[in-house]
Scaffold this motif. Structure first.
Motif, PDB file in Angstrom:
ATOM      1  N   LEU A 493     -31.088  12.613 -76.151  1.00  0.00           N
ATOM      2  CA  LEU A 493     -31.200  14.005 -76.513  1.00  0.00           C
ATOM      3  C   LEU A 493     -31.978  13.999 -77.846  1.00  0.00           C
ATOM      4  O   LEU A 493     -31.455  13.478 -78.816  1.00  0.00           O
ATOM      5  CB  LEU A 493     -30.138  14.730 -76.421  1.00  0.00           C
ATOM      6  CG  LEU A 493     -29.185  14.550 -74.942  1.00  0.00           C
ATOM      7  CD1 LEU A 493     -27.962  15.412 -75.284  1.00  0.00           C
ATOM      8  CD2 LEU A 493     -30.083  14.739 -73.869  1.00  0.00           C
ATOM      9  N   GLN A 494     -33.039  14.893 -78.070  1.00  0.00           N
ATOM     10  CA  GLN A 494     -33.723  15.249 -79.243  1.00  0.00           C
ATOM     11  C   GLN A 494     -32.932  16.057 -80.056  1.00  0.00           C
ATOM     12  O   GLN A 494     -32.826  16.020 -81.298  1.00  0.00           O
ATOM     13  CB  GLN A 494     -35.147  15.527 -79.119  1.00  0.00           C
ATOM     14  CG  GLN A 494     -36.163  14.650 -78.269  1.00  0.00           C
ATOM     15  CD  GLN A 494     -36.068  13.303 -79.098  1.00  0.00           C
ATOM     16  OE1 GLN A 494     -35.568  13.063 -80.111  1.00  0.00           O
ATOM     17  NE2 GLN A 494     -37.141  12.533 -78.530  1.00  0.00           N
ATOM     18  N   ASN A 495     -32.281  16.991 -79.414  1.00  0.00           N
ATOM     19  CA  ASN A 495     -31.445  17.962 -80.142  1.00  0.00           C
ATOM     20  C   ASN A 495     -29.906  18.119 -79.592  1.00  0.00           C
ATOM     21  O   ASN A 495     -29.800  17.644 -78.649  1.00  0.00           O
ATOM     22  CB  ASN A 495     -32.151  19.566 -80.211  1.00  0.00           C
ATOM     23  CG  ASN A 495     -32.933  19.639 -78.926  1.00  0.00           C
ATOM     24  OD1 ASN A 495     -32.454  18.856 -77.737  1.00  0.00           O
ATOM     25  ND2 ASN A 495     -33.929  20.518 -78.969  1.00  0.00           N
ATOM     26  N   GLN A 496     -29.217  18.729 -80.609  1.00  0.00           N
ATOM     27  CA  GLN A 496     -27.867  18.729 -80.240  1.00  0.00           C
ATOM     28  C   GLN A 496     -27.621  19.711 -79.378  1.00  0.00           C
ATOM     29  O   GLN A 496     -27.967  20.971 -79.048  1.00  0.00           O
ATOM     30  CB  GLN A 496     -26.840  19.378 -81.281  1.00  0.00           C
ATOM     31  CG  GLN A 496     -27.143  18.362 -82.800  1.00  0.00           C
ATOM     32  CD  GLN A 496     -26.360  17.037 -82.794  1.00  0.00           C
ATOM     33  OE1 GLN A 496     -25.080  17.302 -82.028  1.00  0.00           O
ATOM     34  NE2 GLN A 496     -26.828  16.097 -83.254  1.00  0.00           N
ATOM     35  N   VAL A 497     -26.744  19.298 -78.055  1.00  0.00           N
ATOM     36  CA  VAL A 497     -26.206  20.063 -77.076  1.00  0.00           C
ATOM     37  C   VAL A 497     -24.693  20.142 -77.021  1.00  0.00           C
ATOM     38  O   VAL A 497     -24.173  19.053 -77.443  1.00  0.00           O
ATOM     39  CB  VAL A 497     -26.666  19.641 -75.786  1.00  0.00           C
ATOM     40  CG1 VAL A 497     -28.125  20.591 -75.738  1.00  0.00           C
ATOM     41  CG2 VAL A 497     -27.055  18.583 -75.608  1.00  0.00           C
ATOM     42  N   ASP A 498     -23.936  20.901 -76.546  1.00  0.00           N
ATOM     43  CA  ASP A 498     -22.542  21.241 -76.297  1.00  0.00           C
ATOM     44  C   ASP A 498     -22.288  20.742 -75.066  1.00  0.00           C
ATOM     45  O   ASP A 498     -21.098  20.209 -74.966  1.00  0.00           O
ATOM     46  CB  ASP A 498     -21.939  22.474 -76.697  1.00  0.00           C
ATOM     47  CG  ASP A 498     -22.216  22.803 -78.132  1.00  0.00           C
ATOM     48  OD1 ASP A 498     -22.280  21.996 -79.086  1.00  0.00           O
ATOM     49  OD2 ASP A 498     -22.631  23.945 -78.492  1.00  0.00           O
ATOM     50  N   ASP A 499     -22.727  21.212 -74.064  1.00  0.00           N
ATOM     51  CA  ASP A 499     -22.401  20.728 -72.866  1.00  0.00           C
ATOM     52  C   ASP A 499     -23.580  20.806 -71.826  1.00  0.00           C
ATOM     53  O   ASP A 499     -24.838  21.033 -71.905  1.00  0.00           O
ATOM     54  CB  ASP A 499     -21.306  21.720 -72.116  1.00  0.00           C
ATOM     55  CG  ASP A 499     -21.800  23.335 -72.492  1.00  0.00           C
ATOM     56  OD1 ASP A 499     -20.936  23.991 -72.660  1.00  0.00           O
ATOM     57  OD2 ASP A 499     -22.883  23.607 -72.330  1.00  0.00           O
ATOM     58  N   VAL A 500     -23.095  20.000 -70.835  1.00  0.00           N
ATOM     59  CA  VAL A 500     -24.233  19.811 -69.703  1.00  0.00           C
ATOM     60  C   VAL A 500     -23.546  20.106 -68.241  1.00  0.00           C
ATOM     61  O   VAL A 500     -22.485  19.744 -67.920  1.00  0.00           O
ATOM     62  CB  VAL A 500     -24.476  18.371 -69.681  1.00  0.00           C
ATOM     63  CG1 VAL A 500     -25.060  17.707 -68.416  1.00  0.00           C
ATOM     64  CG2 VAL A 500     -24.907  17.968 -70.729  1.00  0.00           C
TER      65      VAL A 500
END
Lengths: 638, 198
Positions: A493-500
């Motif tokens: 992932l190129q950017n931060q994410v919290d959930d999928v």
């Protein structure tokens, strides 16, 4: 006589048996050694394996010790299998107190570095990949009476099936058969190397079960982990450790992340949902059984048992056929037949009379099973392929499966002490099915029970993972989810994410789950696994006709960046100090190989030309006076 | 004017030069002729060698044919000598000590003059077959690659896992002046024995 190895004695060794072979043709788990034109001196090899399991990532460190008890420096070549999903990412050489860290290099460059070091009398080691699951280490100039330790490290993921976690370390070997080498037993030293293994499994709480399938082990709790130790020289079976965490703690899906720079790597492991009452569709089941020579003995017994078991699980309304293959392929019936007492009887007789002999012409069998079984209509067509996968033309077979699979599903069942896992898994992947490995006769029935139960159950289809934009995930095409079998997806992932969010469809309901990422925990290895999966995906694209040069470039770059051994990159480690030996004879300078013929003729022509010019242009010289061209004796003449 | 030319010391010098030039030309021409003639003389010695007898190719010879080198596509057929001195190179390509013996495992290196016997190396292509006959029998090699290197900073690896043949000559092919450190190499790998699929 050269004090160095002039000929790598692997070749001589094989020559002694009347078989000229190169490494591509040999089986795994073999050790060859060389000395100064003598190959009989065998250095002792021992192996030490250390595994650490945290979450689902396994880090394995292997130390191979080569001991040279002769008076000559020798070279040792050791070919051995690794799990085909392994990512080899560390390599070093230990000579006495000195440690030489291996460097990842483009494969041919690594080979040149190694060859040169060998010629110069330096200790050196080269680790490369021969096939997806076959690696070799070559170690040159093992000093007389000394030992050299070759150490490497690889990452892998644990398997999860039927509520059990498991990991394997390959110890057993199987000869591989190419198309025309079907009945040649490969010669070679079967490495009965003593092995000592230690596995540390980090796991909260006491597991319901932790055991080794085939070897005697010692298991003790060690803080938050369990330490498993084993000493053995049994190469009949691979080492396989299984454990079952407490069920109440078992989550449905887990995510593991690793942050490298500003990129986040995510590994998602998805457990299948609980089984629901099956609403089985009628099926056409085509059993294909390998009766080639390599299946002789226990393997054919297992396979026959598996077949009979599969047969007994067919239900009214299903149709079936049995195909046997070795050097050719034969079907029991020209077309799939309905299951009844009569056809069942006929099949049982046929199966009980199967004999293992001859070659492994899998192509013919696949053709018979995939394209010549009539139309299945609304039925689910399942091809159950029982083999040890001892073939040498894997890519060709994958292409065939990809082209001919249609609506059918291919399930591979690996039989024998060391089936070709890579082939089994990939064949099933291209056939949109799954694979099962049976390691021991005793467990055949139990394991097949699981597979057939799975095949009868409806699968979770059309799976999707809602990654944020700019995510690169593997596998790119997510396969169906079968019961009791997890799904692993890795992504960058190129950017931060919290959930999928994960979604899918079962027979009559929609499935969805939200996964939350815990960024406080960094799981080293996820990035490496992502790179390994990407390489695998690129390699697979070759089967689909991708441009080889482009794939090679991409894979090489990815492997160099991530310090991974691949088809086009190898590890090489070279000692900076040469061995103290008398001057090695090298082909350092090559003879001068041009005659002066052209020069002589040119000089001759020039001299004759000069003479003629003198004869013809004398007056000219005279008129110009003495300032011009003058020959010795000319002074006297004037 | 002609008369003066024929008489003067200058004319004597010019005549001397003419003779020298002719001698040089003759010497230059003799080298390729010798290379070709020697191969014919070697043939008798080779036939004897195959039968296990020792027959000198010519009475004062200090070299022996040890193998026959054949490239069917280029119609090349010549005898290989066992002594890599500059003298033997005049008569044929030579096996370079201490490379692997022809017919054995490892890398066998042959070297030849770029303007006589090994002139054909420039015409070899990848995939060409090279047949080597020794008293042990025939072995077929297939050309895999060629490269140019400076002999001062590279050397040939002799311990290879397979049976391999390296043909060496000086480079560039068309240079008038002999000498220099560049070498041209052809690498060929044994096919046939041990390669049952081909």
């Amino acid at each position: 006589m050269s004090r160095l190895i002039r000929v790598v004695v692997c070749a001589l060794f094989l020559a002694g048996t009347g078989q000229a072979q190169n490494l591509d043709q040999v089986s795994s788990g073999e050790l060859w050694i060389g000395g100064d034109e003598q190959w009989a001196i065998a250095p002792v090899l021992s192996q030490q394996v250390e595994m650490t399991i945290s979450g689902i990532v396994i880090t394995t460190k292997v130390r191979q010790r080569f001991i040279n008890d002769s008076a000559q420096p020798v070279e040792a070549v050791y070919a051995f299998p690794l799990p085909d999903t392994a990512a080899v990412n560390g390599f070093r050489l230990r000579i006495g107190e000195r440690v030489i860290v291996g460097e990842i290099r483009e494969k041919q460059q690594a080979e040149r570095i190694y060859s040169r070091a060998r010629e110069e009398g330096r200790s050196a080691s080269l680790m490369k990949q021969h096939r997806a699951n076959l690696f070799t280490t070559r170690t040159a100039n093992i000093p007389p009476g000394e030992h050299i330790d070759v150490e490497f490290q690889y990452l892998d993921t644990v398997s999860y099936s039927d509520g059990l976690f498991s990991l394997r370390y390959p110890l057993a070997v199987t000869p591989r058969f190419g198309i025309s080498d079907s009945d040649v037993q490969l010669p070679g030293y079967q490495a009965a190397a003593p092995i000592s293994l230690k596995a540390t499994v980090f796991m909260p709480g006491k597991p319901d079960l932790i055991e080794s399938r085939y070897h005697d082990v010692n298991i003790v709790p060690l803080g938050p982990a369990w330490e498993v130790t084993m000493e053995s020289s049994d190469t009949q079976h691979d080492f396989e450790l299984i454990w079952m965490p407490r069920l109440e703690h078992q989550p449905k899906a887990e995510v593991f992340t690793e942050t490298v720079g500003d990129e986040t790597f995510v590994l998602m492991m998805m457990m299948p949902p609980q089984p629901v009452a099956s609403q089985a569709l009628p099926r056409d089941v085509i059993f294909v059984i390998d009766t080639s020579g390599s299946m002789h003995g226990d393997s054919i017994e297992q396979a026959t048992e598996a077949l009979l078991d599969g047969l007994s699980r067919l239900r009214r309304g299903d149709r079936f056929n049995v195909i046997e293959f070795n050097s050719d392929a034969w079907a029991l019936f020209p077309e799939p037949q309905p299951v009844n007492a009569h056809t069942r009887n006929e099949a049982e007789t046929y199966i009980s009379e199967l004999l293992a002999d001859g070659g492994t012409e899998m192509k013919v069998a696949l053709d018979l099973a995939l394209t010549q079984q009539g139309d299945s209509g609304q039925r689910l067509r399942q091809v159950i392929f029982i083999t040890d996968g001892a073939v040498g033309n894997e890519l060709e077979l994958f292409q065939q499966i990809q082209a001919d699979i249609g609506d059918a599903r291919l399930f591979t069942v690996g039989i024998g002490g060391a089936p070709n896992d890579w082939f089994m898994r990939k064949a099933a992947q291209f056939g949109r099915g799954t694979t099962l490995r049976v390691g021991d006769v005793a467990e055949t029935a139990e394991k097949l029970e699981g597979l057939f139960a799975r095949l009868e159950s409806p699968a979770l289809k059309d799976l999707c993972v809602q990654w944020p934009a700019a995510a690169e995930s593997y596998p790119q095409r997510i396969p169906d989810l079968y019961l009791a079998e997890p799904l692993v997806v890795v992504a960058r992932l190129q950017n931060q994410v919290d959930d999928v969010e994960v979604c899918g469809k079962s027979l009559n309901t929609n499935f969805s789950q939200l996964l939350t990422m815990d960024k406080r925990m960094n799981h080293p290895g996820v990035a490496t696994l992502w790179a390994r999966r990407k390489i695998e995906s690129l390699m697979d694209s070759l089967v689909e006709g991708a441009d080889t040069a482009r794939v090679q470039k991409d894979v090489t770059q990815l492997a160099l960046d991530n310090h991974l051994v691949s088809r086009w990159t190898s590890f090489v480690a070279v000692d900076s100090q040469p061995l103290q030996l008398s001057n090695p004879k090298l082909l350092r300078s090559v003879p001068q190989t041009a005659t002066p013929a052209a020069l002589l003729m040119l000089a001759g022509a020039v001299v004759i030309g000069l003479a003629l010019w003198m004869l013809l242009s004398v007056p000219g010289i005279r008129q110009k006076g003495r300032g011009g061209f003058r020959l010795p004796g000319e002074v006297d003449a004037s | 004017m002609t008369r003066r030319l024929l008489r003067g010391p200058r004319a004597i010098a010019a005549g001397g030069l003419l003779l020298l030039g002719a001698a040089l030309l003759l010497h230059g021409t003799w080298i390729p002729v010798k290379a070709a003639v020697a191969q014919v003389l070697l043939e008798r010695s080779w036939q004897a060698h195959l039968e296990g007898r020792v027959v000198k190719p010519w009475p004062w010879a200090d070299t022996q044919p040890i193998a026959r080198l054949i490239v069917p596509r280029l119609d090349v057929d010549m005898l290989v000598l066992n002594n890599a001195s500059g003298r033997s190179l005049a008569f044929g390509p030579v096996w370079v000590d201490p490379s692997a013996p022809l017919g054995g495992y490892g890398n066998s290196v042959l070297s030849g003059h770029r303007d006589t016997h090994f002139e054909f190396l420039r015409h070899l292509r990848e995939g060409d077959r090279i047949i080597v006959q020794t008293t042990e029998g025939m072995e077929t090699f297939e050309v895999r690659s060629h490269w140019v290197f400076d002999q001062r900073d590279e050397y040939i690896v002799l311990s290879t896992l397979d049976r391999r043949l390296t043909l060496l000559t000086c480079y560039p092919f068309d240079s008038i002046v002999p000498g220099g450190d560049l070498r041209f190499a052809i690498e060929a790998v044994a096919v046939g024995a041990g390669d049952r699929s081909s």
